[in-house]
Design a protein around this motif. Structure first.
Motif, PDB file in Angstrom:
ATOM      1  N   GLN A  14       0.765  -1.317   0.008  1.00  0.00           N
ATOM      2  CA  GLN A  14       0.063  -0.096  -0.002  1.00  0.00           C
ATOM      3  C   GLN A  14       0.801   1.264  -0.065  1.00  0.00           C
ATOM      4  OE1 GLN A  14      -2.213  -1.336   3.337  1.00  0.00           O
ATOM      5  NE2 GLN A  14      -3.668  -2.172   2.165  1.00  0.00           N
ATOM      6  N   GLU A  15       2.024   1.197   0.684  1.00  0.00           N
ATOM      7  CA  GLU A  15       2.921   2.359   0.791  1.00  0.00           C
ATOM      8  C   GLU A  15       3.379   2.657  -0.569  1.00  0.00           C
ATOM      9  OE1 GLU A  15       4.773   5.706   2.937  1.00  0.00           O
ATOM     10  OE2 GLU A  15       2.891   4.384   3.032  1.00  0.00           O
ATOM     11  N   HIS A  16       3.747   1.447  -1.417  1.00  0.00           N
ATOM     12  CA  HIS A  16       4.423   1.831  -2.791  1.00  0.00           C
ATOM     13  C   HIS A  16       3.381   2.423  -3.563  1.00  0.00           C
ATOM     14  CE1 HIS A  16       8.205  -0.469  -2.351  1.00  0.00           C
ATOM     15  NE2 HIS A  16       7.648  -1.396  -1.974  1.00  0.00           N
ATOM     16  N   LYS A  17       2.166   1.893  -3.494  1.00  0.00           N
ATOM     17  CA  LYS A  17       1.288   2.560  -4.360  1.00  0.00           C
ATOM     18  C   LYS A  17       0.874   3.736  -3.873  1.00  0.00           C
ATOM     19  CE  LYS A  17      -3.835   2.104  -5.677  1.00  0.00           C
ATOM     20  NZ  LYS A  17      -4.971   1.761  -5.346  1.00  0.00           N
ATOM     21  N   ARG A  18       1.009   4.211  -2.666  1.00  0.00           N
ATOM     22  CA  ARG A  18       0.518   5.648  -2.095  1.00  0.00           C
ATOM     23  C   ARG A  18       1.658   6.800  -2.654  1.00  0.00           C
ATOM     24  NH1 ARG A  18       0.311   8.922   2.407  1.00  0.00           N
ATOM     25  NH2 ARG A  18       1.978   8.057   3.301  1.00  0.00           N
ATOM     26  N   ARG A  19       2.951   6.148  -2.741  1.00  0.00           N
ATOM     27  CA  ARG A  19       4.138   6.978  -3.020  1.00  0.00           C
ATOM     28  C   ARG A  19       4.276   6.887  -4.685  1.00  0.00           C
ATOM     29  NH1 ARG A  19       6.324   9.508   1.103  1.00  0.00           N
ATOM     30  NH2 ARG A  19       5.995   8.469   3.252  1.00  0.00           N
ATOM     31  N   GLY A  20       3.471   6.452  -5.380  1.00  0.00           N
ATOM     32  CA  GLY A  20       3.449   6.143  -7.014  1.00  0.00           C
ATOM     33  C   GLY A  20       4.758   5.204  -7.405  1.00  0.00           C
ATOM     34  N   ARG A  21       5.093   4.250  -6.382  1.00  0.00           N
ATOM     35  CA  ARG A  21       5.866   3.401  -6.875  1.00  0.00           C
ATOM     36  C   ARG A  21       5.230   2.241  -7.775  1.00  0.00           C
ATOM     37  NH1 ARG A  21       8.825   4.953  -1.899  1.00  0.00           N
ATOM     38  NH2 ARG A  21       7.765   3.172  -0.820  1.00  0.00           N
ATOM     39  N   LEU A  22       4.607   2.323  -8.517  1.00  0.00           N
ATOM     40  CA  LEU A  22       3.550   1.602  -9.066  1.00  0.00           C
ATOM     41  C   LEU A  22       4.093   0.214  -9.545  1.00  0.00           C
ATOM     42  CD1 LEU A  22       0.992   3.618 -11.075  1.00  0.00           C
ATOM     43  CD2 LEU A  22       1.172   3.056  -8.603  1.00  0.00           C
ATOM     44  N   PRO A  23       5.246   0.066 -10.204  1.00  0.00           N
ATOM     45  CA  PRO A  23       5.999  -1.286 -10.615  1.00  0.00           C
ATOM     46  C   PRO A  23       6.064  -2.073  -9.259  1.00  0.00           C
ATOM     47  CG  PRO A  23       6.938   0.407 -11.762  1.00  0.00           C
ATOM     48  CD  PRO A  23       6.175   1.152 -10.853  1.00  0.00           C
TER      49      PRO A  23
END
Length: 199
Positions: A14-23
């Motif tokens: 969820q943190e990756h997604k929230r910070r725009g780190r989609l891959p």
């Protein structure tokens, strides 16, 4: 131990997604599809857009954890995002039957009420805060509702309360930037904070 490791990994995705780190987020979610916890699998498939499998895994999770209101709330949230409001409402109500005034279920009910029944939505969000004062999502909702009612003062107050709980509460930052724009200010501080979270 395995459950807490899964929970931590769920948080990382969820943190990756929230910070725009989609891959990185996608890879993280894909890894969780093989979790031993059906609820974690459901979250992963939901995030990956495989709603049919997510639905099946949520059904399994509810069967294995019939007294866990949180699983029903998350399943309901998926239905809500898919526009299946009636199914979402049923699951939120079931969660509230398991645990009276369960804050995440109240937040879910507030979202359901927010299109057309603002006063009911506000009531639900405030009730959630009575049970859990650290629920910044409820503060963000109250800030948004206040802004929609052109009550900028209350919107700022609620947004600031959300940010005091979670300095990276993105919807609260958006409300603060919007209020600045409405008053002819650039909202630079809030935009800078948003860009720092998700460049």
């Amino acid at each position: 131990l395995a459950a807490s490791a899964s929970a931590a990994t769920l948080g990382q995705c969820q943190e990756h997604k929230r910070r725009g780190r989609l891959p990185e987020a996608k890879s993280c979610w894909q890894g969780l599809t093989s979790s031993r916890d059906a609820a974690v699998q459901a979250e992963a498939y939901w995030a990956l857009g495989d709603f049919k499998t997510a639905n099946e895994r949520f059904r399994s999770a509810v069967a294995s954890k019939p007294k866990d209101p949180a699983v029903r709330v998350r399943w309901g949230r998926m239905f809500f995002e898919r526009g299946q409001r009636e199914d979402a409402g049923t699951l939120y109500e079931e969660a509230l039957e398991i645990e009276k005034d369960f804050p995440p279920a109240l937040i879910g009910m507030a979202y359901l009420a927010s299109s057309g029944f603002e006063s009911k939505a506000v009531e639900m969000a405030e009730k959630a805060l009575e049970k859990d004062g650290k629920l910044f999502e409820a503060r963000e909702m109250l800030a948004r509702f206040a802004l929609e009612e052109y009550n900028e003062k209350r919107a700022v107050e609620e947004a600031d309360k959300a940010l005091a709980i979670s300095p990276e509460a993105m919807n609260a930052l958006i409300v603060r930037a919007t209020v600045d724009w409405l008053n002819g200010k650039p909202g630079t501080e809030w935009i800078a904070r948003l860009e720092k979270i998700n460049p």
